[in-house]
Design a protein around this motif. Structure first.
Motif, PDB file in Angstrom:
ATOM      1  N   HIS A  17     -48.202  37.167 -11.870  1.00 42.91           N
ATOM      2  CA  HIS A  17     -48.025  36.912 -10.441  1.00 42.91           C
ATOM      3  C   HIS A  17     -49.077  35.920  -9.957  1.00 42.91           C
ATOM      4  O   HIS A  17     -48.769  34.907  -9.320  1.00 42.91           O
ATOM      5  CB  HIS A  17     -48.153  38.245  -9.689  1.00 42.91           C
ATOM      6  N   HIS A  18     -50.314  36.204 -10.303  1.00 41.35           N
ATOM      7  CA  HIS A  18     -51.431  35.355  -9.860  1.00 41.35           C
ATOM      8  C   HIS A  18     -51.251  33.918 -10.353  1.00 41.35           C
ATOM      9  O   HIS A  18     -51.398  32.962  -9.590  1.00 41.35           O
ATOM     10  CB  HIS A  18     -52.757  35.925 -10.369  1.00 41.35           C
ATOM     11  N   LEU A  19     -50.955  33.769 -11.640  1.00 41.80           N
ATOM     12  CA  LEU A  19     -50.903  32.423 -12.218  1.00 41.80           C
ATOM     13  C   LEU A  19     -49.696  31.627 -11.723  1.00 41.80           C
ATOM     14  O   LEU A  19     -49.776  30.402 -11.576  1.00 41.80           O
ATOM     15  CB  LEU A  19     -50.936  32.491 -13.751  1.00 41.80           C
ATOM     16  N   ILE A  20     -48.607  32.297 -11.445  1.00 42.66           N
ATOM     17  CA  ILE A  20     -47.440  31.573 -10.910  1.00 42.66           C
ATOM     18  C   ILE A  20     -47.702  31.149  -9.465  1.00 42.66           C
ATOM     19  O   ILE A  20     -47.490  30.001  -9.090  1.00 42.66           O
ATOM     20  CB  ILE A  20     -46.146  32.425 -11.009  1.00 42.66           C
ATOM     21  N   ILE A  21     -48.173  32.087  -8.678  1.00 44.60           N
ATOM     22  CA  ILE A  21     -48.354  31.803  -7.246  1.00 44.60           C
ATOM     23  C   ILE A  21     -49.487  30.801  -7.001  1.00 44.60           C
ATOM     24  O   ILE A  21     -49.418  29.998  -6.076  1.00 44.60           O
ATOM     25  CB  ILE A  21     -48.595  33.127  -6.457  1.00 44.60           C
ATOM     26  N   ASN A  22     -50.499  30.842  -7.850  1.00 45.62           N
ATOM     27  CA  ASN A  22     -51.659  29.979  -7.611  1.00 45.62           C
ATOM     28  C   ASN A  22     -51.642  28.653  -8.376  1.00 45.62           C
ATOM     29  O   ASN A  22     -52.597  27.880  -8.273  1.00 45.62           O
ATOM     30  CB  ASN A  22     -52.946  30.748  -7.938  1.00 45.62           C
ATOM     31  N   ALA A  23     -50.596  28.408  -9.141  1.00 41.49           N
ATOM     32  CA  ALA A  23     -50.531  27.121  -9.844  1.00 41.49           C
ATOM     33  C   ALA A  23     -50.363  26.008  -8.813  1.00 41.49           C
ATOM     34  O   ALA A  23     -49.743  26.207  -7.768  1.00 41.49           O
ATOM     35  CB  ALA A  23     -49.364  27.124 -10.822  1.00 41.49           C
ATOM     36  N   PRO A  24     -50.920  24.850  -9.098  1.00 41.65           N
ATOM     37  CA  PRO A  24     -50.772  23.737  -8.145  1.00 41.65           C
ATOM     38  C   PRO A  24     -49.295  23.405  -7.938  1.00 41.65           C
ATOM     39  O   PRO A  24     -48.506  23.441  -8.885  1.00 41.65           O
ATOM     40  CB  PRO A  24     -51.477  22.576  -8.861  1.00 41.65           C
ATOM     41  N   LYS A  25     -48.964  23.130  -6.711  1.00 40.41           N
ATOM     42  CA  LYS A  25     -47.558  22.835  -6.397  1.00 40.41           C
ATOM     43  C   LYS A  25     -47.274  21.352  -6.592  1.00 40.41           C
ATOM     44  O   LYS A  25     -48.124  20.514  -6.336  1.00 40.41           O
ATOM     45  CB  LYS A  25     -47.253  23.221  -4.947  1.00 40.41           C
ATOM     46  N   THR A  26     -46.071  21.072  -7.034  1.00 43.21           N
ATOM     47  CA  THR A  26     -45.650  19.672  -7.156  1.00 43.21           C
ATOM     48  C   THR A  26     -44.343  19.482  -6.380  1.00 43.21           C
ATOM     49  O   THR A  26     -43.771  20.444  -5.849  1.00 43.21           O
ATOM     50  CB  THR A  26     -45.423  19.272  -8.624  1.00 43.21           C
ATOM     51  N   THR A  27     -43.872  18.247  -6.370  1.00 44.57           N
ATOM     52  CA  THR A  27     -42.624  17.925  -5.669  1.00 44.57           C
ATOM     53  C   THR A  27     -41.379  18.304  -6.474  1.00 44.57           C
ATOM     54  O   THR A  27     -40.267  18.184  -5.963  1.00 44.57           O
ATOM     55  CB  THR A  27     -42.561  16.406  -5.427  1.00 44.57           C
ATOM     56  N   LEU A  28     -41.580  18.755  -7.716  1.00 48.05           N
ATOM     57  CA  LEU A  28     -40.444  18.985  -8.606  1.00 48.05           C
ATOM     58  C   LEU A  28     -39.400  19.984  -8.081  1.00 48.05           C
ATOM     59  O   LEU A  28     -38.207  19.649  -8.024  1.00 48.05           O
ATOM     60  CB  LEU A  28     -40.986  19.403  -9.985  1.00 48.05           C
ATOM     61  N   PRO A  29     -39.799  21.200  -7.693  1.00 46.37           N
ATOM     62  CA  PRO A  29     -38.762  22.143  -7.242  1.00 46.37           C
ATOM     63  C   PRO A  29     -38.011  21.642  -5.999  1.00 46.37           C
ATOM     64  O   PRO A  29     -36.789  21.792  -5.902  1.00 46.37           O
ATOM     65  CB  PRO A  29     -39.546  23.419  -6.933  1.00 46.37           C
ATOM     66  N   ALA A  30     -38.757  21.037  -5.083  1.00 44.58           N
ATOM     67  CA  ALA A  30     -38.124  20.542  -3.851  1.00 44.58           C
ATOM     68  C   ALA A  30     -37.130  19.427  -4.163  1.00 44.58           C
ATOM     69  O   ALA A  30     -36.055  19.336  -3.549  1.00 44.58           O
ATOM     70  CB  ALA A  30     -39.191  20.055  -2.872  1.00 44.58           C
ATOM     71  N   LEU A  31     -37.454  18.577  -5.123  1.00 46.28           N
ATOM     72  CA  LEU A  31     -36.542  17.493  -5.500  1.00 46.28           C
ATOM     73  C   LEU A  31     -35.238  18.056  -6.060  1.00 46.28           C
ATOM     74  O   LEU A  31     -34.150  17.528  -5.792  1.00 46.28           O
ATOM     75  CB  LEU A  31     -37.204  16.577  -6.544  1.00 46.28           C
ATOM     76  N   CYS A  32     -35.346  19.133  -6.808  1.00 47.47           N
ATOM     77  CA  CYS A  32     -34.157  19.783  -7.382  1.00 47.47           C
ATOM     78  C   CYS A  32     -33.207  20.231  -6.263  1.00 47.47           C
ATOM     79  O   CYS A  32     -32.002  19.963  -6.312  1.00 47.47           O
ATOM     80  CB  CYS A  32     -34.603  20.967  -8.241  1.00 47.47           C
ATOM     81  N   VAL A  33     -33.768  20.864  -5.243  1.00 45.14           N
ATOM     82  CA  VAL A  33     -32.947  21.323  -4.116  1.00 45.14           C
ATOM     83  C   VAL A  33     -32.387  20.122  -3.337  1.00 45.14           C
ATOM     84  O   VAL A  33     -31.209  20.103  -2.956  1.00 45.14           O
ATOM     85  CB  VAL A  33     -33.769  22.239  -3.178  1.00 45.14           C
ATOM     86  N   ALA A  34     -33.216  19.117  -3.124  1.00 45.72           N
ATOM     87  CA  ALA A  34     -32.774  17.932  -2.372  1.00 45.72           C
ATOM     88  C   ALA A  34     -31.618  17.234  -3.093  1.00 45.72           C
ATOM     89  O   ALA A  34     -30.662  16.761  -2.452  1.00 45.72           O
ATOM     90  CB  ALA A  34     -33.943  16.964  -2.189  1.00 45.72           C
ATOM     91  N   ALA A  35     -31.689  17.176  -4.426  1.00 53.56           N
ATOM     92  CA  ALA A  35     -30.617  16.542  -5.195  1.00 53.56           C
ATOM     93  C   ALA A  35     -29.315  17.325  -5.081  1.00 53.56           C
ATOM     94  O   ALA A  35     -28.225  16.752  -4.973  1.00 53.56           O
ATOM     95  CB  ALA A  35     -31.034  16.437  -6.668  1.00 53.56           C
ATOM     96  N   CYS A  36     -29.443  18.631  -5.067  1.00 53.93           N
ATOM     97  CA  CYS A  36     -28.268  19.506  -4.896  1.00 53.93           C
ATOM     98  C   CYS A  36     -27.613  19.240  -3.545  1.00 53.93           C
ATOM     99  O   CYS A  36     -26.386  19.074  -3.446  1.00 53.93           O
ATOM    100  CB  CYS A  36     -28.715  20.965  -5.024  1.00 53.93           C
ATOM    101  N   GLU A  37     -28.433  19.160  -2.507  1.00 61.59           N
ATOM    102  CA  GLU A  37     -27.906  18.909  -1.161  1.00 61.59           C
ATOM    103  C   GLU A  37     -27.324  17.495  -1.048  1.00 61.59           C
ATOM    104  O   GLU A  37     -26.334  17.281  -0.349  1.00 61.59           O
ATOM    105  CB  GLU A  37     -29.003  19.165  -0.119  1.00 61.59           C
ATOM    106  N   LEU A  38     -27.922  16.547  -1.750  1.00 65.20           N
ATOM    107  CA  LEU A  38     -27.431  15.164  -1.694  1.00 65.20           C
ATOM    108  C   LEU A  38     -25.980  15.062  -2.184  1.00 65.20           C
ATOM    109  O   LEU A  38     -25.181  14.319  -1.608  1.00 65.20           O
ATOM    110  CB  LEU A  38     -28.330  14.254  -2.555  1.00 65.20           C
ATOM    111  N   VAL A  39     -25.647  15.803  -3.241  1.00 61.87           N
ATOM    112  CA  VAL A  39     -24.273  15.715  -3.778  1.00 61.87           C
ATOM    113  C   VAL A  39     -23.315  16.686  -3.074  1.00 61.87           C
ATOM    114  O   VAL A  39     -22.181  16.886  -3.524  1.00 61.87           O
ATOM    115  CB  VAL A  39     -24.233  15.947  -5.311  1.00 61.87           C
TER     116      VAL A  39
END
Lengths: 297, 297
Positions: B75-97
């Motif tokens: 839990h700690h290592l997942i939640i505290n890992a540095p965030k990147t734009t990757l997950p958001a891009l995945c959702v944005a691409a889904c919405e784009l199509v």
């Protein structure tokens, strides 16, 4: 039915239990790195044939290609990891419920691959780990082994995800959930934590039989349980058959894990064997000889 | 359109490039561990909203439960890992199509989880690795971090495999193959090898821009390309749309990766932005503003 020697299910952990009696320590470290060819000589023809099929399947996917710096260690670590009964059990379970060998071959390969990744990381030299007296023959540096281990797991999932021709995707996803759980935090990782916590600072590991039994239950028990379930799912078994296979797999893992750790004549092994035979009665109209070979170690 | 700061796509590697100019080293190590809350303050509302949804989705699955010794570090290592734009891009691409956010949320979560595993292992103290000057705040010992990292990857695959209600299994399997490749031997692992080989024995890393560009291409480029493809697949995009997204994602990754390493005004970033804008013309009848935010760092 020929009596199966334990050479096939070759030992991962025995050499790390210096608290065992000398009798239990009789397996020399060289045996840990025994080649598959040597192991097969002493194993049942059914196992050897399955193992050969599984290895051939894997080799199709991990041809050594560019970048060599990545694929060469991956190939080496997968092919040279100690072999266990897990992949063969997966195929045997598939055949037991009426499936064909090729239906379980990708899941069996993925399981072998996951075990190779686990073995690689278990033998990684970390700054807070005691240096093992015996262990893996390190051909590569720790950094390469860490990276390769990290590359092996996704490769296993990829091999499995690509195995579907489009008709079997729900079964494949179900198998993926089973494998993720067995190799993840509710399975192998939990067992490794328990084992790590049981280690003494001088590198000696826990020797309390009950604690070893709990580790084996989560580790080999969980993996073999998963292997049997995956075979059952991919072979088209009924839910009832699959749940029986879950239990039988768990007992097989208990037998294999305890025997590997030098407890071949223990009450834990006898108990697991008896319980497995009882569960196998459910399949009395099927061909159970192959599965029974996993109990006779 | 507001100009996006680079705080959201927070840096993994900048602090490891001591050969950069002082201007490029201005990001302090504390920023590496900047909390999501702090990052969101400076990021675009669209990203913040997506990130919040993705994190909420993950938290449903990794409630802290028994055995605590396993789930608490995970839990700690997942939640505290540095965030990147990757997950958001995945959702944005889904919405784009034309897809809906919920269709991509599991893949986006799996991608975030895979990045957390990679980050954990990248900061593992190994005996053949130079000690980094700055880096991760180690709450746990190396052994626990190794095990937790190993447990995180299967958890990501499990979350994804379980996300299917039975109608979408082929798309999920396709996404799994994409993710396996991107985080495995043909993606992140290869990039890490290249990076490791570029390290000097005194702990200083390569500083040749061309070599950094090649690492970024495989690493952030490969991951973002995968993220965009996953979004496209799950959103029901056509094959042509998906292949356009593959390229656009790769350019987004190049921009993000180079900016994170201090090359924000470089010709590599300008070039990638121009190429991405050109590919985006294909979607001229769609709502492209969200995707464009990933180019304006």
């Amino acid at each position: 039915m020929a009596i199966i020697t334990s050479h096939f299910a070759i030992v991962k952990s025995t050499v790390h239990f210096p608290c065992m009696s000398n009798q239990h320590r009789s397996l020399k470290p060289t045996a840990v790195r025994m080649s598959m060819k040597q192991q097969s000589r002493n194993s049942h023809p059914y196992w050897a044939s399955m193992q050969a099929d599984i290895e051939a399947h894997i080799k199709q996917f991990i041809t050594i290609k560019e970048p060599l710096v990545v694929f060469e260690p991956m190939h080496h670590l997968i092919i040279n990891a100690p072999k266990t009964t897990l992949p063969a059990l997966c195929v045997a379970a598939c055949e037991l419920v009426g499936g064909e060998r090729h239906e379980a071959i990708s899941a069996a390969s993925a399981l072998l691959i996951m075990e190779a990744a686990t073995y690689t990381h278990e033998h990684l030299p970390l700054t807070d780990r005691p240096k093992p007296e015996f262990g893996m023959n390190h051909v590569y540096g720790p950094n390469v082994e860490l990276l390769t281990g990290d590359g092996i797991v996704p490769f296993g999932f990829e091999l499995l995800a690509r195995s579907d021709g489009g008709e079997n995707s729900e079964r494949i996803l179900r198998v993926m959930v089973e494998i993720s759980r067995a190799v993840g935090s509710r399975g192998v990782i939990e067992a490794q934590y328990r084992k790590a916590m049981g280690s003494r600072s001088d590198g000696e590991e826990m020797c309390h039989v009950e604690e070893i039994r709990r580790v084996v239950e989560k580790y080999e028990g969980g993996l073999h349980s998963c292997g049997a379930v995956c075979g059952g799912v991919l072979g088209g078994g009924s839910e009832e058959e699959i749940e029986k296979l879950r239990k039988i797999g768990s007992y097989v893992g208990m037998i294999q894990g305890m025997v590997q750790r030098g407890f071949s004549g223990s009450k834990e092994v006898d108990e697991a064997r008896n319980l497995a035979i009882k569960e196998l009665e459910f399949f009395k109209d099927k061909e159970v000889d192959a599965i029974k070979t996993f109990l006779n170690v």
